[in-house]
Enzyme design. Sequence first.
Site, short mmCIF file in Angstrom:
data_model
loop_
_atom_site.label_atom_id
_atom_site.label_comp_id
_atom_site.label_asym_id
_atom_site.label_seq_id
_atom_site.Cartn_x
_atom_site.Cartn_y
_atom_site.Cartn_z
N CYS A 2 24.30 10.42 -2.16
CA CYS A 2 25.19 10.95 -3.18
C CYS A 2 26.64 10.97 -2.70
CB CYS A 2 24.77 12.36 -3.56
SG CYS A 2 23.04 12.50 -4.03
N ARG A 27 27.75 3.84 -1.98
CA ARG A 27 26.71 4.74 -1.49
C ARG A 27 25.44 4.63 -2.33
NH1 ARG A 27 29.41 8.75 1.77
NH2 ARG A 27 27.78 10.30 1.46
N TRP A 74 22.18 9.97 -6.07
CA TRP A 74 21.06 9.14 -5.65
C TRP A 74 19.84 10.05 -5.67
CZ3 TRP A 74 20.39 4.07 -4.95
CH2 TRP A 74 19.23 3.65 -4.30
N ASN A 98 24.89 16.95 -2.12
CA ASN A 98 24.30 15.80 -1.45
C ASN A 98 23.36 16.34 -0.39
OD1 ASN A 98 23.68 13.36 -0.24
ND2 ASN A 98 25.61 13.23 0.90
N GLY A 99 22.08 15.92 -0.39
CA GLY A 99 21.16 16.39 0.63
C GLY A 99 19.83 16.80 0.04
N GLU A 478 12.80 1.39 23.47
CA GLU A 478 14.09 1.47 22.77
C GLU A 478 15.13 2.18 23.62
OE1 GLU A 478 17.16 1.60 19.79
OE2 GLU A 478 15.59 0.20 20.42
N LYS A 482 18.69 0.56 24.82
CA LYS A 482 19.99 1.16 24.53
C LYS A 482 20.82 1.31 25.81
CE LYS A 482 20.15 1.39 20.29
NZ LYS A 482 19.47 0.11 20.42
N GLU A 485 21.99 -2.22 27.15
CA GLU A 485 22.89 -3.04 26.34
C GLU A 485 24.30 -2.46 26.24
OE1 GLU A 485 21.58 -3.68 22.31
OE2 GLU A 485 21.02 -1.59 22.02
N HIS A 501 -0.14 0.90 37.68
CA HIS A 501 -0.55 -0.51 37.75
C HIS A 501 0.60 -1.43 38.16
CE1 HIS A 501 -4.52 0.27 36.10
NE2 HIS A 501 -3.94 1.07 35.22
N LYS A 600 26.52 -8.24 16.39
CA LYS A 600 25.83 -7.30 15.53
C LYS A 600 24.64 -7.95 14.83
CE LYS A 600 25.00 -3.44 13.53
NZ LYS A 600 24.39 -2.39 14.34
#
Length: 605
Positions: A2, A27, A74, A98-99, A478, A482, A485, A501, A600
């Site tokens: 929203c 949005r 939204w 909004n939320g 992940e 992060k 990179e 192992h 990107k």
Amino acid sequence: MCGIIGIVGTKPVAERLIESLKRLEYRGYDSAGIAAIEDGHVVRRRAAGKIKALEEVVAAEPVVATVGIGHTRWATHGAPSERNAHPHVAGRVTLVHNGIIENFAELKADLTAEGETFESDTDTEVIAKLINRRLAAGDAPLAAFKHTLDRLTGAYALGVLVDGEDKLVLGARRGSPLVVGHGDGEMFIGSDALAVGPFTNRVTYLDEGDYVAIDHDGVQIFDVAGAPVERPVRTVSSSAALVEKGNYRHFMEKEIHEQPESVQRTLAAYVDPVTKKAAAPGDFDFSLISRVQIIACGTAFYAGLVAKYLFERLAGLPVDVEIASEFRYRDPAVAPGTLALAVSQSGETADTLAALRWCKAQGLKTAALVNAHESTMAREADVMWPTHAGPEIGVASTKAFTAQVSALTALAVAAGVKRGKLSAHEEVRHVRALLEAPRLLATALQDDSAIRQLAYELSKARDVLYLGRGVMYPLALEGALKLKEISYIHAEGYAAGELKHGPIALVDEETPVVVIAPFDEMFEKTASNLQEVAARGGKVVLITDEAGRAPLEQAYRVLESPPCDSLIAPLVFSAPIQLLAYHVAVQKGTDVDQPRNLAKSVTVE
């Protein structure tokens, strides 16, 4: 997602509100509305659909005022309709929001028992009712507002008008952004700098939990405890407001902190907060498929690994996850009844797109989970499942990852229900957990002082190991990605049970070992692995919750995240691993937003 605008101005407000709402079209929205104080009383205009429909309503019923609020909606609670469009009214209070208010059902039940009736299906109307009741009890507007905020659980940004307060707009934020715009004899609030961009380039970015009162004389800002505070005023470029860093040093930091909102926006496409039901957009029937083949690259691949655990556990649906660049070239054996699911932020990743096209050529049903809804993958797949992360500028994916995980988690719940593996009661429980994710993410992001301190020590390491069990194993992968990179420190993620192992040979007093271990059914086994590391002089950094902190005294450092349902643990525990990588990179002085050698979107094979 929203959009909100509020204006205490000196010029006709209706046209200005609509101008700002048009800037917030990116949005996404399904209805729009404005409200203004006209001759001492609040009037409102609303319409479902495009902003053009709202313009037609305002042209037919003009608004003569200089103070008002506007909203693009939204849908989260309640279907898209004029009835559910914002602003919402309760007595003297008119409000935009909004939320998601997680405890709205309990609050609404209390209000209904006290004789209140409701005109909409939204959670927003509950907030307006609560403020209005405090005003009726004699509270001043600010006191009524604060009292209501203290009763709300969830994520929100708010804009409020009060009948009889001709020159006042109230605002607040928790988990969803809100900024204050400073004009000459005028003041503004908005969802972001872009919203207030047509009127001023002087902006204050509110901190988490802040609430405000704006009038012609300026702004009063209060922190979450109710104490008056000062926040800096910054000058921003109106044309660049969409990609403005705000109070943050880097786009990556900003995007990490935008995750409560981006997760909330994404979940709104998959779960109904009122009925507590989950559904796949496009009414996809998971009972008609026998297997899922996920194809993705980089961070999206790790989101797919999280989904494998969830689809198999919740829906009994076998899932294969493959790196897209490998998939096509090994002559994979695919069977009829398989859904090929491509996961990509941009929807243009060359390897993933090629793999999707290969699957389609084999006659498989195809789906694309993408953040760019008009991208090539979105157009070519049989079904498009959206994420709503918004623009992500930093090369290292953060909010796109958690948006993907939130969508995939909701899809796994929907699949479980459709395939008869989850009962109605279990569906409600899982959806409730998903709806808590934005708030818990916001909590996990509130205080990163311990992470900053740890980052100084980790920045000196040459190698770092990440360990996790179950669904935390993809998160370990992940986390390692992060770190390497953006800080250029070598890091590897392993399933914790694999430690003995081979990887345990790397453990020494110079190699930090990050262990991601919420207090769940796998905790004891992970704790055993932690003790193996500590016994060999390894420096264990434990990321856990309150219940997991006490049993493991061998940890060198402990980072604590809020306790949560295991279903959403990958979302909540993403916050500390992202912040850790970010602060290590800052400590090392690397180019956080544009790390060397990376792009990107990878649009070549």
